[in-house]
Motif scaffolding. Structure first.
Motif, PDB file in Angstrom:
ATOM      1  N   VAL A   5       0.860  -1.185   0.000  1.00  0.00           N
ATOM      2  CA  VAL A   5       0.000   0.000   0.000  1.00  0.00           C
ATOM      3  C   VAL A   5       0.895   1.232   0.000  1.00  0.00           C
ATOM      4  O   VAL A   5       1.791   1.356   0.846  1.00  0.00           O
ATOM      5  CB  VAL A   5      -0.936   0.028   1.223  1.00  0.00           C
ATOM      6  CG1 VAL A   5      -1.748   1.324   1.244  1.00  0.00           C
ATOM      7  CG2 VAL A   5      -1.860  -1.184   1.218  1.00  0.00           C
ATOM      8  N   VAL A   6       0.660   2.128  -0.936  1.00  0.00           N
ATOM      9  CA  VAL A   6       1.427   3.372  -1.029  1.00  0.00           C
ATOM     10  C   VAL A   6       0.451   4.539  -0.947  1.00  0.00           C
ATOM     11  O   VAL A   6      -0.401   4.710  -1.829  1.00  0.00           O
ATOM     12  CB  VAL A   6       2.222   3.457  -2.351  1.00  0.00           C
ATOM     13  CG1 VAL A   6       3.029   4.762  -2.391  1.00  0.00           C
ATOM     14  CG2 VAL A   6       3.140   2.252  -2.512  1.00  0.00           C
ATOM     15  N   THR A   7       0.542   5.354   0.098  1.00  0.00           N
ATOM     16  CA  THR A   7      -0.316   6.534   0.186  1.00  0.00           C
ATOM     17  C   THR A   7       0.284   7.663  -0.643  1.00  0.00           C
ATOM     18  O   THR A   7       1.497   7.747  -0.819  1.00  0.00           O
ATOM     19  CB  THR A   7      -0.504   6.994   1.641  1.00  0.00           C
ATOM     20  OG1 THR A   7       0.740   7.513   2.155  1.00  0.00           O
ATOM     21  CG2 THR A   7      -0.995   5.860   2.526  1.00  0.00           C
ATOM     22  N   GLY A   8      -0.576   8.519  -1.168  1.00  0.00           N
ATOM     23  CA  GLY A   8      -0.090   9.588  -2.040  1.00  0.00           C
ATOM     24  C   GLY A   8       0.606   9.027  -3.263  1.00  0.00           C
ATOM     25  O   GLY A   8       1.648   9.534  -3.692  1.00  0.00           O
ATOM     26  N   GLY A   9       0.012   7.987  -3.852  1.00  0.00           N
ATOM     27  CA  GLY A   9       0.700   7.260  -4.915  1.00  0.00           C
ATOM     28  C   GLY A   9       0.413   7.711  -6.331  1.00  0.00           C
ATOM     29  O   GLY A   9       0.868   7.065  -7.278  1.00  0.00           O
ATOM     30  N   ALA A  10      -0.310   8.803  -6.506  1.00  0.00           N
ATOM     31  CA  ALA A  10      -0.695   9.208  -7.859  1.00  0.00           C
ATOM     32  C   ALA A  10       0.381   9.993  -8.592  1.00  0.00           C
ATOM     33  O   ALA A  10       0.392  10.014  -9.831  1.00  0.00           O
ATOM     34  CB  ALA A  10      -1.983  10.026  -7.814  1.00  0.00           C
ATOM     35  N   THR A  11       1.261  10.656  -7.873  1.00  0.00           N
ATOM     36  CA  THR A  11       2.257  11.521  -8.509  1.00  0.00           C
ATOM     37  C   THR A  11       3.592  11.433  -7.779  1.00  0.00           C
ATOM     38  O   THR A  11       3.684  10.899  -6.669  1.00  0.00           O
ATOM     39  CB  THR A  11       1.816  13.000  -8.508  1.00  0.00           C
ATOM     40  OG1 THR A  11       1.699  13.451  -7.145  1.00  0.00           O
ATOM     41  CG2 THR A  11       0.480  13.177  -9.222  1.00  0.00           C
ATOM     42  N   GLN A  27       1.526  -6.923  -5.694  1.00  0.00           N
ATOM     43  CA  GLN A  27       0.170  -6.383  -5.797  1.00  0.00           C
ATOM     44  C   GLN A  27       0.169  -5.032  -5.104  1.00  0.00           C
ATOM     45  O   GLN A  27       0.446  -4.939  -3.910  1.00  0.00           O
ATOM     46  CB  GLN A  27      -0.833  -7.317  -5.124  1.00  0.00           C
ATOM     47  CG  GLN A  27      -2.258  -6.801  -5.133  1.00  0.00           C
ATOM     48  CD  GLN A  27      -3.191  -7.727  -4.375  1.00  0.00           C
ATOM     49  OE1 GLN A  27      -2.990  -8.931  -4.322  1.00  0.00           O
ATOM     50  NE2 GLN A  27      -4.221  -7.151  -3.769  1.00  0.00           N
ATOM     51  N   VAL A  28      -0.132  -3.965  -5.828  1.00  0.00           N
ATOM     52  CA  VAL A  28       0.029  -2.607  -5.317  1.00  0.00           C
ATOM     53  C   VAL A  28      -1.314  -1.888  -5.236  1.00  0.00           C
ATOM     54  O   VAL A  28      -2.101  -1.916  -6.184  1.00  0.00           O
ATOM     55  CB  VAL A  28       1.009  -1.794  -6.191  1.00  0.00           C
ATOM     56  CG1 VAL A  28       1.165  -0.376  -5.659  1.00  0.00           C
ATOM     57  CG2 VAL A  28       2.363  -2.501  -6.263  1.00  0.00           C
ATOM     58  N   VAL A  29      -1.539  -1.245  -4.109  1.00  0.00           N
ATOM     59  CA  VAL A  29      -2.688  -0.370  -3.924  1.00  0.00           C
ATOM     60  C   VAL A  29      -2.156   1.040  -3.712  1.00  0.00           C
ATOM     61  O   VAL A  29      -1.266   1.247  -2.873  1.00  0.00           O
ATOM     62  CB  VAL A  29      -3.539  -0.794  -2.706  1.00  0.00           C
ATOM     63  CG1 VAL A  29      -4.654   0.213  -2.451  1.00  0.00           C
ATOM     64  CG2 VAL A  29      -4.100  -2.188  -2.916  1.00  0.00           C
ATOM     65  N   ILE A  30      -2.665   2.003  -4.473  1.00  0.00           N
ATOM     66  CA  ILE A  30      -2.259   3.389  -4.266  1.00  0.00           C
ATOM     67  C   ILE A  30      -3.452   4.186  -3.774  1.00  0.00           C
ATOM     68  O   ILE A  30      -4.579   3.960  -4.158  1.00  0.00           O
ATOM     69  CB  ILE A  30      -1.662   4.032  -5.542  1.00  0.00           C
ATOM     70  CG1 ILE A  30      -2.665   4.034  -6.697  1.00  0.00           C
ATOM     71  CG2 ILE A  30      -0.377   3.332  -5.935  1.00  0.00           C
ATOM     72  CD1 ILE A  30      -2.175   4.790  -7.929  1.00  0.00           C
ATOM     73  N   THR A  31      -3.169   5.145  -2.879  1.00  0.00           N
ATOM     74  CA  THR A  31      -4.229   5.970  -2.322  1.00  0.00           C
ATOM     75  C   THR A  31      -3.922   7.443  -2.560  1.00  0.00           C
ATOM     76  O   THR A  31      -2.786   7.822  -2.853  1.00  0.00           O
ATOM     77  CB  THR A  31      -4.397   5.731  -0.810  1.00  0.00           C
ATOM     78  OG1 THR A  31      -3.409   6.488  -0.078  1.00  0.00           O
ATOM     79  CG2 THR A  31      -4.269   4.254  -0.457  1.00  0.00           C
ATOM     80  N   GLY A  46      -0.735  -0.561 -13.267  1.00  0.00           N
ATOM     81  CA  GLY A  46      -1.360  -1.812 -12.905  1.00  0.00           C
ATOM     82  C   GLY A  46      -1.609  -1.945 -11.415  1.00  0.00           C
ATOM     83  O   GLY A  46      -1.463  -3.038 -10.844  1.00  0.00           O
ATOM     84  N   ALA A  47      -1.996  -0.847 -10.774  1.00  0.00           N
ATOM     85  CA  ALA A  47      -2.282  -0.834  -9.338  1.00  0.00           C
ATOM     86  C   ALA A  47      -3.780  -0.696  -9.106  1.00  0.00           C
ATOM     87  O   ALA A  47      -4.555  -0.457 -10.045  1.00  0.00           O
ATOM     88  CB  ALA A  47      -1.540   0.318  -8.664  1.00  0.00           C
ATOM     89  N   VAL A  48      -4.179  -0.849  -7.862  1.00  0.00           N
ATOM     90  CA  VAL A  48      -5.578  -0.669  -7.471  1.00  0.00           C
ATOM     91  C   VAL A  48      -5.708   0.683  -6.780  1.00  0.00           C
ATOM     92  O   VAL A  48      -4.991   0.960  -5.813  1.00  0.00           O
ATOM     93  CB  VAL A  48      -6.034  -1.778  -6.505  1.00  0.00           C
ATOM     94  CG1 VAL A  48      -7.450  -1.512  -6.008  1.00  0.00           C
ATOM     95  CG2 VAL A  48      -5.938  -3.138  -7.183  1.00  0.00           C
ATOM     96  N   PRO A  49      -6.584   1.575  -7.228  1.00  0.00           N
ATOM     97  CA  PRO A  49      -6.736   2.888  -6.597  1.00  0.00           C
ATOM     98  C   PRO A  49      -7.797   2.865  -5.499  1.00  0.00           C
ATOM     99  O   PRO A  49      -8.865   2.270  -5.670  1.00  0.00           O
ATOM    100  CB  PRO A  49      -7.195   3.770  -7.759  1.00  0.00           C
ATOM    101  CG  PRO A  49      -7.995   2.837  -8.623  1.00  0.00           C
ATOM    102  CD  PRO A  49      -7.381   1.473  -8.482  1.00  0.00           C
ATOM    103  N   VAL A  50      -7.495   3.515  -4.390  1.00  0.00           N
ATOM    104  CA  VAL A  50      -8.471   3.701  -3.313  1.00  0.00           C
ATOM    105  C   VAL A  50      -8.373   5.161  -2.870  1.00  0.00           C
ATOM    106  O   VAL A  50      -7.366   5.564  -2.285  1.00  0.00           O
ATOM    107  CB  VAL A  50      -8.217   2.773  -2.114  1.00  0.00           C
ATOM    108  CG1 VAL A  50      -9.275   3.011  -1.026  1.00  0.00           C
ATOM    109  CG2 VAL A  50      -8.231   1.314  -2.550  1.00  0.00           C
ATOM    110  N   ALA A  51      -9.394   5.926  -3.159  1.00  0.00           N
ATOM    111  CA  ALA A  51      -9.362   7.368  -2.889  1.00  0.00           C
ATOM    112  C   ALA A  51      -9.871   7.675  -1.486  1.00  0.00           C
ATOM    113  O   ALA A  51     -10.976   7.283  -1.106  1.00  0.00           O
ATOM    114  CB  ALA A  51     -10.205   8.104  -3.921  1.00  0.00           C
ATOM    115  N   PHE A  52      -9.046   8.377  -0.700  1.00  0.00           N
ATOM    116  CA  PHE A  52      -9.453   8.893   0.605  1.00  0.00           C
ATOM    117  C   PHE A  52      -8.391   9.869   1.099  1.00  0.00           C
ATOM    118  O   PHE A  52      -7.279   9.916   0.578  1.00  0.00           O
ATOM    119  CB  PHE A  52      -9.664   7.769   1.628  1.00  0.00           C
ATOM    120  CG  PHE A  52      -8.414   7.001   2.008  1.00  0.00           C
ATOM    121  CD1 PHE A  52      -7.636   7.384   3.092  1.00  0.00           C
ATOM    122  CD2 PHE A  52      -8.032   5.889   1.277  1.00  0.00           C
ATOM    123  CE1 PHE A  52      -6.500   6.673   3.447  1.00  0.00           C
ATOM    124  CE2 PHE A  52      -6.889   5.171   1.622  1.00  0.00           C
ATOM    125  CZ  PHE A  52      -6.125   5.562   2.713  1.00  0.00           C
TER     126      PHE A  52
END
Length: 240
Positions: A5-11, A27-31, A46-52
């Protein structure tokens, strides 16, 4: 396959870190808070996005059902210098001053504390927590530097909590990193030159420099490395 899990993973740094794990087959989840940007980034790597909002306890709690039930690696990258987005408090306006300081503490310290606490029960044996700090924790920068210094103190405590199960907690503290949103396009060429001149290797850092360090700390090879601050700044600050 590890679950990361990587927070702030969009940029910026977060994106580079997430991409490195994805390329390694994890398997990567970015928030992040910006849902459309997050989805675009997730699709590219190829990650899973979870917005919060990682700094908002209600938002973190609401996102838990969408986050992995097992976490091998957590990278607390969400944050930044909120002073760039806020008006400077007048000398006698203590309310505005307090709000400005709390904004940086929330963005940089509380975001890491809240997400880590929320996922703690899901950490596997030998879990890795890496939090992105800053050279500012050692060199100043007001409320931002203070918030990153607090991250270092918190990480020392977290290392003690994770240690009995083989887990580790470390801080990666970058110096000047180019190609990010951090400075909001306010960094001048002269400012870059001054910071590069302070390094031993004569160059600015890159997001890949930070991602490589995070990847190492998340690896089995770094199992006896915990409670540490790893400085990635070309020698602009000597962590000794």
């Amino acid at each position: 396959m590890r679950v990361v899990v990587v927070t702030g993973g969009a940029t910026g740094i977060g994106y580079a870190v997430a991409e490195a794990f994805a390329q390694a087959g994890d398997q990567v989840v970015i928030t992040g808070r910006r849902e459309s940007l997050l989805k675009e980034a997730a699709e590219r790597i190829g990650a899973v996005p979870v917005a919060f909002d990682a700094a908002d306890p209600t938002s973190v709690a609401a996102a838990l059902p969408l986050l992995p039930t097992r976490v091998d690696v957590l990278v607390n990258n969400a944050g930044g210098n909120t002073n760039f987005d806020r008006a400077e408090a007048a000398g006698d306006d203590l309310t505005a001053l307090a709000e400005n300081w709390r904004a940086n503490l929330d963005a940089n310290l509380m975001s890491a504390v809240l997400v880590t606490a929320a996922l703690a029960a899901r950490f596997t044996e030998n879990a890795r927590v890496v939090t992105i700090g800053s050279i500012a924790a050692r060199q100043g920068a007001g409320s931002y530097g203070a918030a990153k210094a607090a991250v270092e103190a918190w990480t020392a405590s977290l290392a003690s909590e994770l240690g009995p199960r083989g887990g580790t907690a470390n801080v990666v503290a970058p110096g000047l990193i180019v190609a990010t949103e951090f400075f909001r396009d306010r960094m001048t060429d002269d400012g870059v030159r001054q910071r590069v001149a302070a390094t031993r290797n004569g160059r600015a850092g890159t997001t890949d420099d930070v991602a490589a360090t995070v990847s190492f700390l998340a690896s089995p090879a770094a199992g006896h490395l915990t409670g540490q601050v790893i400085h990635v700044n070309g020698g602009a600050y000597l962590g000794r």
